[in-house]
Design a protein around this motif. Structure first.
Motif, PDB file in Angstrom:
ATOM      1  N   UNK A  23      -3.358   7.192  -9.429  1.00 23.36           N
ATOM      2  CA  UNK A  23      -2.220   6.342  -9.785  1.00 23.36           C
ATOM      3  C   UNK A  23      -2.717   5.005 -10.306  1.00 23.36           C
ATOM      4  N   UNK A  24      -2.019   4.470 -11.323  1.00 20.97           N
ATOM      5  CA  UNK A  24      -2.385   3.159 -11.859  1.00 20.97           C
ATOM      6  C   UNK A  24      -1.915   2.078 -10.889  1.00 20.97           C
ATOM      7  N   UNK A  25      -2.831   1.158 -10.554  1.00 21.88           N
ATOM      8  CA  UNK A  25      -2.512   0.067  -9.640  1.00 21.88           C
ATOM      9  C   UNK A  25      -2.658  -1.258 -10.382  1.00 21.88           C
ATOM     10  N   UNK A  26      -1.568  -2.031 -10.403  1.00 25.09           N
ATOM     11  CA  UNK A  26      -1.585  -3.364 -10.992  1.00 25.09           C
ATOM     12  C   UNK A  26      -1.707  -4.373  -9.848  1.00 25.09           C
ATOM     13  N   UNK A  27      -2.585  -5.353 -10.000  1.00 25.33           N
ATOM     14  CA  UNK A  27      -2.787  -6.338  -8.944  1.00 25.33           C
ATOM     15  C   UNK A  27      -1.741  -7.452  -9.058  1.00 25.33           C
ATOM     16  N   UNK A  28      -1.058  -7.717  -7.952  1.00 24.60           N
ATOM     17  CA  UNK A  28       0.006  -8.713  -7.939  1.00 24.60           C
ATOM     18  C   UNK A  28      -0.415 -10.025  -7.299  1.00 24.60           C
ATOM     19  N   UNK A  29      -1.527 -10.018  -6.558  1.00 22.30           N
ATOM     20  CA  UNK A  29      -1.988 -11.243  -5.916  1.00 22.30           C
ATOM     21  C   UNK A  29      -3.122 -11.854  -6.724  1.00 22.30           C
ATOM     22  N   UNK A  30      -3.336 -13.150  -6.538  1.00 18.23           N
ATOM     23  CA  UNK A  30      -4.426 -13.832  -7.238  1.00 18.23           C
ATOM     24  C   UNK A  30      -5.139 -14.747  -6.250  1.00 18.23           C
ATOM     25  N   UNK A  31      -6.323 -15.163  -6.610  1.00 18.41           N
ATOM     26  CA  UNK A  31      -7.114 -16.051  -5.761  1.00 18.41           C
ATOM     27  C   UNK A  31      -6.316 -17.323  -5.486  1.00 18.41           C
ATOM     28  N   UNK A  32      -6.308 -17.734  -4.222  1.00 17.55           N
ATOM     29  CA  UNK A  32      -5.578 -18.937  -3.816  1.00 17.55           C
ATOM     30  C   UNK A  32      -4.222 -18.660  -3.209  1.00 17.55           C
ATOM     31  N   UNK A  33      -3.667 -17.452  -3.426  1.00 21.56           N
ATOM     32  CA  UNK A  33      -2.370 -17.105  -2.831  1.00 21.56           C
ATOM     33  C   UNK A  33      -2.481 -17.080  -1.316  1.00 21.56           C
ATOM     34  N   UNK A  34      -1.423 -17.538  -0.643  1.00 18.27           N
ATOM     35  CA  UNK A  34      -1.293 -17.375   0.803  1.00 18.27           C
ATOM     36  C   UNK A  34      -0.481 -16.105   1.001  1.00 18.27           C
ATOM     37  N   UNK A  35      -0.978 -15.196   1.825  1.00 17.18           N
ATOM     38  CA  UNK A  35      -0.322 -13.899   1.999  1.00 17.18           C
ATOM     39  C   UNK A  35      -0.168 -13.562   3.471  1.00 17.18           C
ATOM     40  N   UNK A  36       0.739 -12.639   3.748  1.00 22.02           N
ATOM     41  CA  UNK A  36       0.900 -12.083   5.090  1.00 22.02           C
ATOM     42  C   UNK A  36       0.407 -10.650   5.020  1.00 22.02           C
ATOM     43  N   UNK A  37      -0.528 -10.313   5.904  1.00 25.90           N
ATOM     44  CA  UNK A  37      -1.102  -8.970   5.923  1.00 25.90           C
ATOM     45  C   UNK A  37      -0.577  -8.184   7.111  1.00 25.90           C
ATOM     46  N   UNK A  38      -0.722  -6.874   7.057  1.00 22.17           N
ATOM     47  CA  UNK A  38      -0.400  -6.040   8.206  1.00 22.17           C
ATOM     48  C   UNK A  38      -1.271  -6.493   9.369  1.00 22.17           C
ATOM     49  N   UNK A  39      -0.755  -6.402  10.553  1.00 23.46           N
ATOM     50  CA  UNK A  39      -1.387  -7.005  11.718  1.00 23.46           C
ATOM     51  C   UNK A  39      -2.839  -6.579  11.956  1.00 23.46           C
ATOM     52  N   UNK A  40      -3.135  -5.307  11.943  1.00 23.92           N
ATOM     53  CA  UNK A  40      -4.497  -4.860  12.245  1.00 23.92           C
ATOM     54  C   UNK A  40      -5.112  -4.092  11.090  1.00 23.92           C
TER      55      UNK A  40
END
Length: 94
Positions: A52-69
């Motif tokens: 599947x083609x994956x397009x990246x939506x985040x960039x360096x410097x972004x603050x993100x929330x990740x899955x807990x573990x």
């Protein structure tokens, strides 16, 4: 050395957790929750992942929330990073 993620992977650095509560109680390290807010420090190129083609939506410097573990923890140059798939990122904090 630097970390250069492959495919749809993202390198994040977790933010520090405050060691005191709002009422001034100091928490022991064992009582603290693992932080979920992180800063993106490197982004893979995306492309084809599992057919599947994956397009990246985040960039360096972004603050993100990740899955807990989620992700793999790595230590490089005395700093700790986590490598996660973009799909393990739940939101961008603005």
């Amino acid at each position: 050395m630097t970390l250069k993620p492959l495919a749809d992977r993202v390198v994040v650095k977790l933010t520090e957790v405050e060691e005191t509560t709002s009422s001034g109680i100091i928490l022991a390290a064992a009582a603290q929750e693992k932080p979920q807010i992180a800063e993106v420090v490197a982004v893979g190129p995306g492309g084809m992942v599992d057919g599947n083609k994956v397009e990246m939506y985040v960039k360096v410097g972004d603050k993100v929330i990740t899955s807990k573990y989620s992700g793999t923890e790595v230590k490089l140059n005395n700093e700790e990073f986590t490598i996660v798939r973009q799909s393990d990122i739940l939101a961008i904090v603005e």
